[in-house]
Design an enzyme around this catalytic site. Structure first.
Site, PDB file in Angstrom:
ATOM      1  N   GLN A 157      55.187  -9.412  79.622  1.00 51.10           N
ATOM      2  CA  GLN A 157      55.322  -8.367  80.472  1.00 51.10           C
ATOM      3  C   GLN A 157      52.914  -8.132  79.936  1.00 51.10           C
ATOM      4  O   GLN A 157      53.506  -7.574  78.796  1.00 51.10           O
ATOM      5  CB  GLN A 157      54.844  -7.865  81.041  1.00 51.10           C
ATOM      6  CG  GLN A 157      53.940  -6.514  82.437  1.00 51.10           C
ATOM      7  CD  GLN A 157      54.186  -7.820  83.551  1.00 51.10           C
ATOM      8  OE1 GLN A 157      55.249  -8.732  83.940  1.00 51.10           O
ATOM      9  NE2 GLN A 157      52.273  -8.219  83.507  1.00 51.10           N
ATOM     10  N   ASP A 165      57.045 -18.049  80.388  1.00 46.36           N
ATOM     11  CA  ASP A 165      55.597 -18.040  81.921  1.00 46.36           C
ATOM     12  C   ASP A 165      54.913 -19.160  81.421  1.00 46.36           C
ATOM     13  O   ASP A 165      53.159 -19.740  81.870  1.00 46.36           O
ATOM     14  CB  ASP A 165      54.778 -16.508  81.055  1.00 46.36           C
ATOM     15  CG  ASP A 165      54.625 -15.425  81.629  1.00 46.36           C
ATOM     16  OD1 ASP A 165      54.554 -16.202  82.597  1.00 46.36           O
ATOM     17  OD2 ASP A 165      54.248 -14.481  80.794  1.00 46.36           O
ATOM     18  N   LYS A 214      59.684  -9.222  89.751  1.00 42.15           N
ATOM     19  CA  LYS A 214      60.094  -9.759  89.187  1.00 42.15           C
ATOM     20  C   LYS A 214      61.587 -10.029  89.085  1.00 42.15           C
ATOM     21  O   LYS A 214      62.684 -10.750  89.440  1.00 42.15           O
ATOM     22  CB  LYS A 214      59.659 -10.050  87.873  1.00 42.15           C
ATOM     23  CG  LYS A 214      58.166 -10.423  87.677  1.00 42.15           C
ATOM     24  CD  LYS A 214      57.660 -10.746  86.417  1.00 42.15           C
ATOM     25  CE  LYS A 214      55.878 -10.577  85.838  1.00 42.15           C
ATOM     26  NZ  LYS A 214      54.714 -10.625  85.119  1.00 42.15           N
TER      27      LYS A 214
END
Length: 286
Positions: free
Chosen positions: A96, A119, A52
């Site tokens: 995460q 997300d 990322k």
């Protein structure tokens, strides 16, 4: 021979498009910033986080990295998320997953400001998707739509069967396919006659989490098959949820594992970061 849907190539094209857009925003004085939080040292998570960061660097998005120890308390994590919510220089917040067992993932997701939920996991993001409002979209299903569109797969009026009903893939995938005017069936562990249902599909999207579960007798001749699964064997070889060689002989188009859906997830995260400019109405503030 089926069309091999090349996620690596398509994700690169998408990142190149985003790179241009990010540069244009910078010319307008808008800098996009993503904050990534990782708790603990899960190896797979560390790889994802590294990828990322690389993607951010490539397209020109600033990234802030918070690598917290496994012993971080839920309160400490929530306090950090709340602090990032308040910062005007942070446009996206990504925590995460998975988190250590002592931290409630749902509570953490719900604490992220929906306008920074890149997300697409916040209940408000999911709700916006279900009623067609503007908001962030879960990256993997969003990437599948991009793959289908860029490969020229017709979705309007087609029968789509989704195998799996997870909150991250199956359910948002169904909403997105409905937006494309497909007729959608979502199957799961309680579905009766699964083979017969799958065989109706013009587009079969498999996110069941079982290695090579889908064989040729689940697939209609000429179907488009999208494999979301990823499994490693003892030799570190990757497999999907679909028995690739067997199914490819009957499909008109298929995603490989690796190199299909996987690369799209991070590319769509980048797209969500860039979309934050409009979702947060930053252009109106300049």
């Amino acid at each position: 021979m089926p069309t091999i849907i090349d996620g690596k190539k398509i994700s690169q094209e998408l990142k190149d498009d985003l790179k241009v857009k990010v540069a244009q925003y910078k010319e307008q004085g808008i800098e996009i910033c993503l904050a990534v939080i990782q708790v603990g040292e899960d190896k797979a998570s560390s790889v994802y986080v590294r990828n990322k960061k690389r993607a951010c660097e490539y397209i020109g998005v600033k990234s802030l990295s918070y690598e917290l120890p496994e012993t971080t308390t839920e309160k400490e994590l929530l306090d950090l998320v709340k602090e990032l919510n308040e910062r005007d220089d942070v446009n996206g917040i990504l925590v995460q997953l998975p988190l250590p067992k002592h931290i409630d993932e749902d509570k953490v997701i719900e604490t992220i400001d929906p306008k920074k939920d890149v997300d697409g996991f916040h209940p408000m993001s999911v709700g916006a998707l279900s009623i067609g409002k503007k908001g962030f979209i879960s990256c993997t299903p969003y990437g599948i739509i991009e793959l289908l569109e860029r490969t020229g797969v017709e979705m309007d009026g087609k029968e789509c069967v989704i195998v799996g009903r997870s909150n991250i893939v199956g359910k948002p995938m169904a909403m997105l396919m409905l937006r494309q005017n497909a007729t959608v069936t979502v199957t799961h562990s309680h579905t009766k006659n699964l083979k017969e249902v799958c065989k109706r599909a013009d587009i079969l999207i498999v996110a069941i989490g079982k290695k090579e579960f889908i064989t040729a007798d689940y697939v209609k001749e000429g179907a488009v098959v999208i494999d979301v699964g990823i499994h490693r064997d003892d030799n570190n070889k990757l497999y999907g949820d679909v028995k690739y060689d067997e199914v490819a002989a009957h499909a008109s188009a298929i995603t490989p594992v690796p190199g299909g859906v996987g690369p799209m997830t991070i590319a769509m995260l980048m797209k969500n970061c860039v979309n934050a400019v409009e979702i947060q109405d930053l252009k109106g503030n300049k």
